[in-house]
Design a protein around this motif. Structure first.
Motif, PDB file in Angstrom:
ATOM      1  N   THR A   1       0.830  -1.204   0.000  1.00 23.79           N
ATOM      2  CA  THR A   1       0.000   0.000   0.000  1.00 23.79           C
ATOM      3  C   THR A   1       0.864   1.254   0.000  1.00 23.79           C
ATOM      4  N   LEU A   2       1.857   1.275   0.872  1.00 26.65           N
ATOM      5  CA  LEU A   2       2.754   2.433   0.927  1.00 26.65           C
ATOM      6  C   LEU A   2       3.528   2.597  -0.370  1.00 26.65           C
ATOM      7  N   ALA A   3       4.003   1.477  -0.927  1.00 21.11           N
ATOM      8  CA  ALA A   3       4.777   1.558  -2.167  1.00 21.11           C
ATOM      9  C   ALA A   3       3.949   2.155  -3.295  1.00 21.11           C
ATOM     10  N   ILE A   4       2.687   1.742  -3.393  1.00 22.62           N
ATOM     11  CA  ILE A   4       1.806   2.290  -4.429  1.00 22.62           C
ATOM     12  C   ILE A   4       1.582   3.783  -4.194  1.00 22.62           C
ATOM     13  N   GLN A   5       1.343   4.126  -2.933  1.00 20.98           N
ATOM     14  CA  GLN A   5       1.104   5.539  -2.627  1.00 20.98           C
ATOM     15  C   GLN A   5       2.351   6.379  -2.898  1.00 20.98           C
TER      16      GLN A   5
ATOM     17  N   ASP B   1       9.417   1.249  -3.354  1.00 19.59           N
ATOM     18  CA  ASP B   1       9.313   0.066  -2.499  1.00 19.59           C
ATOM     19  C   ASP B   1      10.314   0.132  -1.357  1.00 19.59           C
ATOM     20  N   VAL B   2      11.521   0.664  -1.621  1.00 17.97           N
ATOM     21  CA  VAL B   2      12.517   0.824  -0.559  1.00 17.97           C
ATOM     22  C   VAL B   2      11.994   1.767   0.521  1.00 17.97           C
ATOM     23  N   LEU B   3      11.401   2.878   0.114  1.00 14.01           N
ATOM     24  CA  LEU B   3      10.836   3.808   1.086  1.00 14.01           C
ATOM     25  C   LEU B   3       9.727   3.140   1.910  1.00 14.01           C
ATOM     26  N   ALA B   4       8.890   2.325   1.245  1.00 15.90           N
ATOM     27  CA  ALA B   4       7.803   1.651   1.956  1.00 15.90           C
ATOM     28  C   ALA B   4       8.342   0.655   2.976  1.00 15.90           C
ATOM     29  N   VAL B   5       9.328  -0.157   2.570  1.00 18.40           N
ATOM     30  CA  VAL B   5       9.909  -1.146   3.485  1.00 18.40           C
ATOM     31  C   VAL B   5      10.516  -0.451   4.692  1.00 18.40           C
ATOM     32  N   THR B   6      11.260   0.615   4.449  1.00 19.88           N
ATOM     33  CA  THR B   6      11.918   1.321   5.544  1.00 19.88           C
ATOM     34  C   THR B   6      10.888   1.943   6.477  1.00 19.88           C
ATOM     35  N   ALA B   7       9.824   2.524   5.915  1.00 15.62           N
ATOM     36  CA  ALA B   7       8.797   3.149   6.749  1.00 15.62           C
ATOM     37  C   ALA B   7       8.062   2.117   7.590  1.00 15.62           C
ATOM     38  N   VAL B   8       7.800   0.907   7.017  1.00 20.30           N
ATOM     39  CA  VAL B   8       7.104  -0.139   7.760  1.00 20.30           C
ATOM     40  C   VAL B   8       7.970  -0.651   8.906  1.00 20.30           C
ATOM     41  N   ARG B   9       9.253  -0.854   8.640  1.00 19.19           N
ATOM     42  CA  ARG B   9      10.126  -1.452   9.647  1.00 19.19           C
ATOM     43  C   ARG B   9      10.577  -0.451  10.704  1.00 19.19           C
ATOM     44  N   ALA B  10      10.940   0.757  10.279  1.00 27.22           N
ATOM     45  CA  ALA B  10      11.539   1.702  11.217  1.00 27.22           C
ATOM     46  C   ALA B  10      10.614   2.850  11.594  1.00 27.22           C
ATOM     47  N   GLY B  11       9.601   3.114  10.798  1.00 27.40           N
ATOM     48  CA  GLY B  11       8.727   4.248  11.057  1.00 27.40           C
ATOM     49  C   GLY B  11       8.993   5.370  10.069  1.00 27.40           C
ATOM     50  N   ALA B  12       7.946   6.138   9.769  1.00 27.82           N
ATOM     51  CA  ALA B  12       8.048   7.173   8.747  1.00 27.82           C
ATOM     52  C   ALA B  12       9.011   8.284   9.135  1.00 27.82           C
TER      53      ALA B  12
ATOM     54  N   GLU C   1      -5.901  -2.923  -8.246  1.00 30.62           N
ATOM     55  CA  GLU C   1      -5.031  -4.093  -8.125  1.00 30.62           C
ATOM     56  C   GLU C   1      -4.015  -4.166  -9.253  1.00 30.62           C
ATOM     57  N   THR C   2      -4.272  -3.487 -10.351  1.00 33.35           N
ATOM     58  CA  THR C   2      -3.301  -3.502 -11.440  1.00 33.35           C
ATOM     59  C   THR C   2      -1.996  -2.828 -11.050  1.00 33.35           C
ATOM     60  N   LEU C   3      -2.041  -1.985 -10.006  1.00 36.12           N
ATOM     61  CA  LEU C   3      -0.825  -1.347  -9.533  1.00 36.12           C
ATOM     62  C   LEU C   3      -0.007  -2.242  -8.609  1.00 36.12           C
ATOM     63  N   MET C   4      -0.603  -3.355  -8.147  1.00 30.16           N
ATOM     64  CA  MET C   4       0.125  -4.247  -7.258  1.00 30.16           C
ATOM     65  C   MET C   4       1.347  -4.809  -7.974  1.00 30.16           C
TER      66      MET C   4
END
Length: 818
Positions: free
Chosen positions: A549-553, A581-592, A699-702
């Motif tokens: 979700t974050l990566a798409i946004q 996707d890197v930004l999303a992973v980092t935000a999920v794991r460490a916080g925005a 879902e096409t953006l997934m």
């Protein structure tokens, strides 16, 4: 009237004093047990934050618990003569109004405490209630009578909050609170019953005076004011429906027929603009219900015509048959005689006090139903197979008695059909015997609904049907058919659901809808927190959804930011396809707002600046100086996102080519103020993200989810042809808790649907060994279409029961009216 006898009135008053003093004496013991439980909690190992929270809660209990005990003793003494105040209930009319969350939470908490207490004290309460009604000459106990568990529970909770204790302490002490209050109430009931028996009041309890209702006394039960009832608090009653639908298959077509038949019908529906496409599964279920309506309308004209309107509508009133006395005797209200018979039958099914069953020739209220703690203990020792045989025999006798009590052909036909439905359910061997016993107790509540609401026979979406289907789907898995046991937590929740339905007999579909919503919530919590096979898989799937979700946004916002910025195409592709996707992973794991997340955002800004045209020697030198540390950060970010070293090298080579092209580019440079604006936007990127909590993501953006695969989570990224619209509709109908057989990666094994994402784009199945299998919705539909995912049930439990009932009615149509 016996209630006017001064001697009996004096005995009743003394019995209430005995009861209240027993409660007062038991409060001290309950307090001591809670103190001991608090001390044990402090000794349990836990994380630092949990340990600190426990210490604070136990400390507050030690300071305020004495106040609570004192207030509770005083409140019990006061309520023994005046009743429990109703100020904790919601005021208002029969239409529900908005109330604050704290009031709703308190109502729900009190209801759960009352259920826990009655779970142990039912036998003693029934005896005591019967004796008190005889002494006082009343028809039933008042709702605020201290003798009722619901009233005592409200009192306990009121004093808890008034003493300065909070919901946090209540949750911490929840288990010992339920245990101690249950024991306290049971002992008080027992002591009061003993005193009354010593006074010669009903040494042998006969429930007929309580069960019997004459037509003149309570022929039409008073409607329950939902705003006054904790079980129908707005948060549960008006919660968003889960859209539960049967997930079965037409038994005569199988998977091949389903796959062959659904495509033309889907195409025709789409071409005709006939609204949403239906799955073949739902269409088959609706055909069964339509056939039942035709049979009923042919045998009992006017009973349940196709398209029956909801309860209370004009169409329904017109469909009600008129009895010979000129009164409209259709399904809107129960006659007094039938109401009394159903009450008696429900007591028999609940207590199983007479294994031989009710005599077939009994009158409308039947024979004596003697209930006592000793009787209950002896019944529970009967083996389950024998209990089920007794239930089947008793249900047959109950049906005959209810038919004798019925006043109209419509009522007799309804009794017969409901009996046939439950006969089928109780002979379903894939339902464990321990659960079938609880399903049997739903027969009388369902009968009430079927008589009063004709759409029970007209639609598969009636909440009573959906509840039975949902509970059945959870316990009819492949593991149970192979001899496995149903989870204790699931069995306990089914038991609770049945008890709640029995506790509100006159509320129609509302109680079924309420407990259905609560059962859905239980399943979500169960798979996330309690089921050892699914906890890890659900956690990983939730992380995948949050990351995607974050990566798409992030991708959408980066596209907006760079829409008018002259940046090399290779850098744009890298930012949109990889760095988002890197930004999303980092935000999920460490916080925005974590330092590492800010570092990744600065790297994006540096990359954008480096990839714009560089016309001066100083700018080129600055790019060369800043490039090595930038590439190092880019590699670290891609590593966090799970990219292999080979893929990282490919990305770095492509970036180097794009940066080299920027040295010779003739395009305009980014003005310094525009660059500052971009960097500011990147730093506050989360604030600009769209709110998709209640919306949909295309879902096409997934992305390709294969990078999320791990030892505990398999991601289905291939298999099956593009699905049809009907198969996509079927994939949307699959419900959490249902069982399937999955053919994937050379394994053919049973799996259970454990989690659906917030937007239903991701669906997780788990195996009995705890391995998760994650699908995107379109891929799941493709597996259904190819027959690689097969449901454990050919069709939903009530649909199959309806089909079996139709077969018996076709063989003997006269049984509807006999």
């Amino acid at each position: 009237m016996s209630g006017t006898d001064p001697r009996r009135q004096a005995q009743a008053a003394q019995a209430r004093r005995v009861f209240s003093e027993a409660l007062v004496r038991g409060v001290a013991a309950a307090g001591a047990a809670l103190h001991e439980a608090g001390a044990q909690l402090l000794l349990q190992p836990a994380e630092h934050a949990v340990s600190v929270s426990r210490r604070d809660c136990v400390g507050l209990w030690q300071r305020r618990g004495v106040v609570w005990l004192s207030m509770l003793r005083d409140a019990v003494r006061s309520a023994s003569t005046q009743g429990v105040p109703d100020h904790v209930t919601v005021s208002g009319s029969a239409s529900l109004s908005l109330v604050d969350d704290d009031t709703i939470e308190r109502q729900i908490t009190a209801s759960r405490l009352a259920l826990a207490m009655m779970d142990k004290a039912t036998w003693e309460f029934n005896d005591l209630r019967t004796r008190m009604l005889l002494l006082e000459g009343h028809e039933d106990l008042a709702t605020n009578d201290l003798l009722r568990a619901q009233a005592l529970a409200r009192l306990v909770l009121d004093c808890w909050y008034a003493s300065g204790l909070t919901r946090t302490e209540w949750q911490l002490f929840l288990t010992p609170l339920h245990e101690e209050m249950s024991h306290l109430l049971l002992e008080a009931y027992h002591e009061t019953n003993d005193w009354l028996m010593q006074q010669g009041v009903l040494p042998e309890v006969d429930l007929r005076p309580y069960i019997r209702r004459t037509a003149g006394s309570r022929s039409t039960p008073a409607p329950v004011d939902a705003s006054q009832d904790p079980a129908f608090a707005p948060t549960t009653l008006y919660a968003r429906g889960m859209g539960a639908l049967p997930d079965g298959l037409p038994p005569n077509g199988g998977m091949a027929a389903l796959r062959d038949a659904q495509a033309p019908s889907a195409a025709a529906a789409g071409a005709a603009g006939a609204g949403p496409v239906k799955s073949a599964v739902r269409s088959s279920a609706e055909q069964v219900m339509a056939q039942l309506q035709r049979v009923l309308n042919r045998q009992v004209p006017g009973m349940a015509p196709p398209g029956s309107a909801p309860q209370g509508s004009t169409a329904q009133a017109q469909a009600q048959p008129v009895d010979p006395r000129g009164e409209r005797a259709g399904p809107v209200t129960l006659t007094g005689r039938l109401h009394a018979a159903i009450n008696h039958a429900q007591e028999m099914l609940r207590h199983r006090a007479q294994p031989q069953g009710m005599p077939a020739g009994a009158g409308s209220t039947g024979g004596t139903a003697s209930v006592s703690p000793s009787t209950g203990a002896s019944v529970r020792e009967v083996p389950l197979p024998q209990q089920l045989e007794e239930l089947k025999a008793r249900n047959l006798a109950v049906k005959q008695v209810l038919k004798q009590a019925a006043d109209t052909p419509a009522e007799r036909a309804t009794i017969e059909v409901v009996a046939l439905l439950f006969q089928s359910i109780l002979t379903e061997e894939r339902i464990p015997a321990t659960v079938r016993v609880w399903f049997a107790r739903l027969q009388m509540p369902v009968l009430r609904v079927a008589i009063s609401e004709p759409d029970f026979f007209a639609t598969t979406d009636h909440p009573a049907r959906r509840l039975i289907d949902r509970m059945g789907a959870c316990v009819m898995g492949f593991n149970t058919s192979a001899g496995g046991d149903v989870s204790e937590a699931v069995e306990r929740e089914i038991k609770r659901v049945v008890q709640v339905v029995e506790a509100y007999p006159d509320t129609g579909r509302r109680v079924f809808q309420t407990v259905l919503t609560e059962f859905e919530k239980f399943l979500a919590h169960y798979f996330e927190q309690e089921n050892s096979a699914s906890i890890k898989g659900v956690s990983l799937a939730q992380q995948v959804e949050q990351r995607e979700t974050l990566a798409i946004q992030y991708t959408i916002e980066l596209r907006k930011m760079l829409n008018q910025v002259p940046v090399q195409d290779g850098v744009r592709d890298f930012l949109f396809q990889t760095w988002a996707d890197v930004l999303a992973v980092t935000a999920v794991r460490a916080g925005a707002q974590a330092d590492v997340t800010k570092q990744m955002k600065r790297a994006a800004a540096d990359l954008i600046w480096s990839a714009t045209a560089k016309v001066s020697r100083e700018e080129r030198a600055e790019v060369i100086r800043r490039l090595p540390p930038l590439l190092k950060v880019l590699r670290e970010g891609m590593g966090h996102a799970g990219l292999s070293a080979q893929k990282q090298d490919e990305q770095i080579r492509a970036l180097n080519n794009s940066l080299a092209a920027a040295f010779t580019a003739k395009t305009a440079t980014i003005p310094p103020d525009r660059l500052e604006e971009l960097m500011s936007q990147l730093e506050t990127l989360e604030a600009m993200l769209p709110d998709t909590a209640g919306g949909e993501l295309d879902e096409t953006l997934m992305r390709d989810l294969s990078t999320h695969e791990s030892e505990d989570l398999e991601v289905v990224a291939e298999g099956g042809a593009p699905p049809s619209a009907a198969m996509l509709a079927w994939a949307q109908e699959l419900q959490v808790g249902s069982w399937y057989m999955l053919d994937y990666r050379g394994r053919n094994e049973p799996v259970q649907l454990a989690w659906r994402g917030l937007r239903h784009h991701l669906i997780l199945f788990v195996t009995s060994k705890g391995r998760g299998v994650l699908f995107q919705q379109s891929r799941l539909a493709a597996f259904l279409q190819a027959g690689l995912l097969l449901p454990a049930q050919d069709e939903a439990l009530t649909v199959k029961a309806t089909r079996n009932a139709l077969a018996k009615l076709d063989a003997d149509p006269e049984r509807l009216l006999s």
